[in-house]
Motif scaffolding. Structure first.
Motif, PDB file in Angstrom:
ATOM      1  N   LEU A  58      16.832  33.218 116.273  1.00 55.36           N
ATOM      2  CA  LEU A  58      16.048  33.770 115.185  1.00 55.36           C
ATOM      3  C   LEU A  58      16.968  34.401 114.742  1.00 55.36           C
ATOM      4  O   LEU A  58      16.516  34.820 113.487  1.00 55.36           O
ATOM      5  CB  LEU A  58      15.121  35.323 116.304  1.00 55.36           C
ATOM      6  CG  LEU A  58      13.849  34.796 117.034  1.00 55.36           C
ATOM      7  CD1 LEU A  58      13.822  35.834 117.903  1.00 55.36           C
ATOM      8  CD2 LEU A  58      12.896  34.725 116.378  1.00 55.36           C
ATOM      9  N   PHE A  63      16.695  37.045 111.549  1.00 51.66           N
ATOM     10  CA  PHE A  63      15.589  38.344 112.228  1.00 51.66           C
ATOM     11  C   PHE A  63      16.333  38.490 113.714  1.00 51.66           C
ATOM     12  O   PHE A  63      16.362  37.977 114.695  1.00 51.66           O
ATOM     13  CB  PHE A  63      14.000  37.358 111.961  1.00 51.66           C
ATOM     14  CG  PHE A  63      13.046  38.121 112.837  1.00 51.66           C
ATOM     15  CD1 PHE A  63      12.274  38.471 112.406  1.00 51.66           C
ATOM     16  CD2 PHE A  63      12.815  38.403 114.799  1.00 51.66           C
ATOM     17  CE1 PHE A  63      11.496  39.910 112.606  1.00 51.66           C
ATOM     18  CE2 PHE A  63      11.954  38.729 115.348  1.00 51.66           C
ATOM     19  CZ  PHE A  63      10.727  39.638 114.150  1.00 51.66           C
ATOM     20  N   ARG A  65      14.755  41.076 117.490  1.00 49.43           N
ATOM     21  CA  ARG A  65      13.494  41.697 117.575  1.00 49.43           C
ATOM     22  C   ARG A  65      14.186  43.221 117.698  1.00 49.43           C
ATOM     23  O   ARG A  65      14.886  43.734 117.408  1.00 49.43           O
ATOM     24  CB  ARG A  65      14.032  40.943 119.112  1.00 49.43           C
ATOM     25  CG  ARG A  65      12.923  40.100 118.668  1.00 49.43           C
ATOM     26  CD  ARG A  65      11.945  39.425 120.314  1.00 49.43           C
ATOM     27  NE  ARG A  65      11.284  38.551 120.056  1.00 49.43           N
ATOM     28  CZ  ARG A  65      11.493  36.970 121.152  1.00 49.43           C
ATOM     29  NH1 ARG A  65      12.031  36.825 122.032  1.00 49.43           N
ATOM     30  NH2 ARG A  65      10.777  35.868 120.406  1.00 49.43           N
ATOM     31  N   ASP A  66      13.239  43.816 117.720  1.00 49.75           N
ATOM     32  CA  ASP A  66      13.352  45.571 117.778  1.00 49.75           C
ATOM     33  C   ASP A  66      13.742  45.514 119.126  1.00 49.75           C
ATOM     34  O   ASP A  66      14.041  45.411 120.287  1.00 49.75           O
ATOM     35  CB  ASP A  66      11.756  45.439 118.518  1.00 49.75           C
ATOM     36  CG  ASP A  66      11.100  46.088 116.990  1.00 49.75           C
ATOM     37  OD1 ASP A  66      11.725  45.858 116.049  1.00 49.75           O
ATOM     38  OD2 ASP A  66       9.269  46.584 117.174  1.00 49.75           O
TER      39      ASP A  66
ATOM     40  N   GLU B 217       4.688  38.281 115.806  1.00 55.80           N
ATOM     41  CA  GLU B 217       6.834  38.233 115.285  1.00 55.80           C
ATOM     42  C   GLU B 217       6.108  37.073 114.270  1.00 55.80           C
ATOM     43  O   GLU B 217       6.606  37.231 113.446  1.00 55.80           O
ATOM     44  CB  GLU B 217       6.896  38.199 116.773  1.00 55.80           C
ATOM     45  CG  GLU B 217       8.316  37.598 116.843  1.00 55.80           C
ATOM     46  CD  GLU B 217       9.005  37.258 117.758  1.00 55.80           C
ATOM     47  OE1 GLU B 217       9.590  38.267 118.126  1.00 55.80           O
ATOM     48  OE2 GLU B 217       8.951  36.159 118.258  1.00 55.80           O
ATOM     49  N   LEU B 221       7.636  36.434 110.773  1.00 58.81           N
ATOM     50  CA  LEU B 221       8.809  35.207 110.712  1.00 58.81           C
ATOM     51  C   LEU B 221       7.960  33.734 109.886  1.00 58.81           C
ATOM     52  O   LEU B 221       9.090  32.817 108.911  1.00 58.81           O
ATOM     53  CB  LEU B 221       8.706  34.219 112.004  1.00 58.81           C
ATOM     54  CG  LEU B 221       9.849  34.857 112.932  1.00 58.81           C
ATOM     55  CD1 LEU B 221       9.875  34.307 114.221  1.00 58.81           C
ATOM     56  CD2 LEU B 221      11.067  35.246 112.305  1.00 58.81           C
TER      57      LEU B 221
END
Lengths: 554, 318
Positions: A58, A63, A65-66, B217, B221
């Protein structure tokens, strides 16, 4: 594109560190990873859960994640540093130049929209194509990925399409803007072996055709061997080693990598068949069952003898778990009966005596959800002891300690802990201890290792094997993983669509000739040989792989 | 749509059965009250003989179940008997009042539903921001304040101190639409304030609940901007709980008007119910209760059907 451009560096990650927020502080979970990926190249990222594979994947899209953040390092994509780029810049790349294929397509497609509308979303958003152009392109991609009815399949909703087809549709979606890089995050982990082949072939094909670079994340070594040019092994957020696929398979340098390679070596001797006059411990006789109007089992019969392991294999929906539910009495069969030691058991568990209930215990796939999160390990294991054995006080504590010893968890350390404080493998051990507490003669293991990493799964298998020897237990081992079957089974039962297709001693089952379906299942299990997929596709022919072969033979 | 129609039919049937049960409870409750209609009509000075004679005349001596079916039979045809207080037909009295209540509730719904869903989406979009916190705090205050209290506060500010709206919402049938709206606005706002808070919080929670889903998500993305993630990817999947809370609140708007109508002296069913209870006018009370129950069941039914229709799995079976 010249050869020079084709081979130029596309993604360069340098000293990447990522932190996760837990217990009110930031903890580093990825400790300085370097990664270089050239155009058109496929790199496999492998490692156990917690290795940071997905997090790194990711991060390659800028990116997190939280609850995660990039704390150090650079992620250079085609010259742009994604760690310092603005939100809008990163958003402009996502979907158009870097695309993502998730583990579970069934969960990652929005249930409220048609496939093709989700497919065209990126292209419209990034103004690559008009709606009708990208719909045409979608259909073309569906065709190339050999989805059935490419003209029409996009106009269905996700729940109307099977898992393997969804996974291919998701790969098609990732291609919609012809990205330079695709992140594949365990795209076949949730699939049956026959479907997996189809997806693997499709992914490899499309990556070749468009010279797309890819990061292929998986924990399955045999799969990554088919897909990747180079392999990087990760452990707890650190890199272990990186090498060309063939070199890595043939000659790994690090001990950890060697141990991963060696996992599949566990194999116990097949036990001799039971004497001809021995009464089977559990006998499933002509059992049919249905959920409402839907018939799921059709005349299933097999026997399980004392001290033996019967592996029940088949794809999802073949009725493996339903058979277990019939044996335990959770689902009364509509026809047929279950014999215990030669005498029939009442079909409903409510009508069975405590002793009958005690004899058949279950261990579940998801130890997470099978253990009460509010009870301590001692209470969880103690409950069946109280219920079946009527133990109290010091006797109870002593017996729980014994059981903890048996599953190789130190009683003084684990007695008062909660399930959430244990690792996946430890939780599964507690599940085993709980089933042993009833002192059963027979245990149903429902996919007990499929949620675990290979090394941990290996440990569980060895434990189950040892307990079987010590306590003369019979196991019914439900699994779709044929490697597990090979290591522990005495007898194999192959199920398909609610029927037993073939059964026999393991040694014979793994030797040809077979029933066609068994053959299909067996030959679909990926092997560590990097040429395995290529050879298999050649032998089966492109239109006769995976699902297609399955349907043709059905 | 093959799978949906039988489901809806089943719900409809269940609704009817519920209504039947409720009618039995209403009738039974009135039966259990001390004294009967004959005594009520004649008052305390009546002699035993006259009461008995009236009972005979009204048929009150017959067993309860006979009278129940008689009452139900005529109620189904729209005849709720005659009022004890003024000898007029209950239906005649109730009709225009019910229309008024529907008007008030409709206006409140028109204000509150778009407002609540809009605010809920915004709160989810900017969650944990200042806007979200203020919206949450305000909604908590308005949920916790009883509507009669809110009503009086609004009267103080908008009718007494500033005299923008009338304090008494006495609408008449021959009133013009504009005037009617103007007079109904203050009670409508009072009710809207109470229900908006529920619906807003539910919308926000339903959306936020979905934000951890893999498909959200995935949308991020794909480069989908945040606002579109919420409206296009989260909202359609959050519809079922939102429809539920909206329908239940609409039902509440109609049945919960009693207090607000009394505060604003609005000529609706609530007023009538309160008046009839004080006068022990049983036929009217029974009819009001039955109408309220029917409304509640109807809106629950709508919620169920809405939830079924918002589910793509049911709408498009395999």
């Amino acid at each position: 594109m010249s050869d020079q451009e084709k081979k130029s560096v596309l993604l360069e990650i340098k000293d990447l560190k990522i932190e996760g927020y837990s217990d009110e502080k930031w903890i580093e979970i990825v400790h300085g990873i370097d990664l270089t990926l050239h155009r058109g190249e496929v790199m496999g990222l492998i490692g156990e859960s917690g290795a940071g594979k997905s997090t790194i994947g990711l991060a390659a899209m800028g990116f997190t994640r939280d609850g995660c953040r990039i704390s150090n390092g650079t992620v250079l994509f085609d010259g742009m540093d994604l760690t310092t780029a603005t939100r809008a810049e990163r958003r402009a790349l996502r979907g158009s130049r870097i695309a993502y294929v998730a583990q579970s397509a069934a969960a990652s497609f929005n249930p409220a929209h048609k496939l093709i509308d989700q497919h065209t979303e990126s292209a419209l958003l990034h103004k690559v194509n008009t709606k009708s152009e990208s719909e045409e392109d979608a259909i073309e991609l569906y065709r190339r990925l050999r989805l059935p009815n490419p003209e029409e399949i996009g106009f269905r909703y996700p729940h109307q399409v099977s898992g393997g087809q969804l996974q291919r549709a998701m790969t098609a979606m990732a291609m919609s803007c012809r990205p330079d890089l695709i992140i594949f995050d365990e795209p076949t982990t949730a699939l049956d072996v026959t479907t997996q082949i189809e997806v693997l072939a499709a992914v490899r094909d499309i990556v070749d055709q468009f010279n797309t670079a890819a990061l292929y994340i998986t924990h399955d070594l045999a799969v990554v061997a088919q897909m990747a040019d180079r392999i990087k092994v990760l452990l707890k957020g650190d890199e272990v080693e990186e090498a060309e696929t063939r070199k890595m398979l043939a000659d790994p340098e690090e001990d950890y990598t060697k141990s991963l390679w060696a996992v599949r070596s566990f194999k116990r001797e097949q036990k001799p068949p039971p004497a001809a006059n021995e009464t089977p411990l559990i006998s499933v006789k002509n059992v049919s069952a249905a959920y409402g109007p839907v018939k799921v089992l059709d005349g299933v019969s097999f026997d399980i003898y004392r001290g033996q392991t019967v592996a029940v294999v088949g794809e999802s929906g073949s009725g493996k778990s339903t058979t277990a539910r019939c044996i335990t009495g959770l689902l009364p069969p509509s026809e047929g009966e279950i014999l215990y030691d030669g005498s029939p058991m009442p079909p409903r568990y409510q009508d069975r005596s405590k002793d009958q209930l005690r004899q058949a215990q279950m261990i579940y796939q998801m130890a997470d959800t099978a253990l009460n999160p509010k009870k301590t390990i001692g209470e969880i294991i103690g409950r069946p002891l109280q219920f079946y054995g009527g133990l109290r006080g010091a006797d109870l504590k002593k017996r729980v300690d014994q059981l903890l010893d048996q599953i190789e968890l130190e009683p003084s350390l684990y007695y008062h802990r909660l399930p959430s404080e244990l690792s996946g493998g430890q939780k599964q051990r507690v599940g085993i201890a709980r089933s042993l507490a009833a002192e059963p003669s027979f245990i149903i293991c429902d996919e007990v290792t499929s949620a675990l990493d290979q090394l941990v799964a290996e440990g569980i298998l060895r434990l189950l094997d040892r307990l079987q020897k010590e306590l003369n237990l019979a196991y019914m081992f439900i699994t779709h993983d044929l490697a597990t079957v090979r290591s522990i089974a005495d007898v194999v039962v192959v199920m398909k669509e609610g029927k037993v297709v073939e059964m026999g001693p393991k040694d014979e089952m793994f030797k040809p000739p077979h029933h066609e379906y068994t053959d299909l299942l067996l030959s679909s299990v990926p092997e560590m040989d990097p040429d395995w997929l290529t050879n298999l596709l050649e032998s089966r022919g492109v239109d006769n792989i995976g699902e297609a072969a399955h349907q043709k033979k059905a | 749509m093959g799978g949906v129609l039988p489901l809806i039919g089943k719900r409809l049937l269940l609704g009817l059965v519920t209504l039947l049960v409720v009618s039995i409870i209403i009738f039974g409750a009135v039966e259990l009250l001390p004294g009967d209609i004959a005594q009520q009509i004649l008052g305390q000075s009546a002699t035993e003989e006259t009461v008995a004679a009236l009972r005979e005349e009204l048929g009150l001596n017959r067993p309860a179940y006979v009278r129940y079916f008689e009452w139900l039979g005529s109620a189904v045809q729209g005849d709720f008997g005659t009022s004890l207080a003024n000898q007029r037909s209950v239906a005649e009295q109730l009709g225009p009042r019910f229309a008024n209540t529907l008007f008030l509730a409709g206006l409140a719904a028109l204000i509150s539903v778009p407002l609540a869903i809009g605010l809920g989406v915004l709160a989810a979009l900017y969650r944990n921001s200042v806007f979200d916190r203020v919206a949450n705090a305000v909604s908590l205050v308005s949920i916790s304040s009883p509507e009669f209290f809110l009503g009086y506060i609004l009267i103080v500010f908008f009718a007494v101190q500033n005299q923008i709206f009338p304090a008494i919402s006495n609408v008449t049938p021959d009133m013009e639409m504009g005037e009617r709206l103007y007079r109904t606005l203050l009670p409508a706002i009072t009710m809207a304030l109470v229900v908006t808070a529920y619906m807003m919080r539910m919308t926000r929670a339903a959306i936020i609940n979905l934000l951890a889903s893999p498909y959200i998500e995935m949308a991020r993305l794909k480069g989908v901007p945040n606002s579109k993630v919420i409206t296009r990817h989260a909202l359609p999947n959050a519809l079922a709980p939102i429809i539920n809370v909206v329908a239940l609140n609409l039902a509440y708007l109609i049945t919960g008007v009693v207090l607000v109508e009394v505060v604003f002296v609005y000529p609706g069913v609530g007023q009538l119910l309160v008046d009839s209870v004080t006068k022990r006018d049983f036929p009217v009370v029974q009819a009001c209760c039955l109408i309220f129950a029917a409304t509640f069941i109807l809106f629950n039914l709508i919620a169920d059907v809405g939830a079924i229709l918002s589910n793509p799995r049911l709408r498009h079976p395999k």
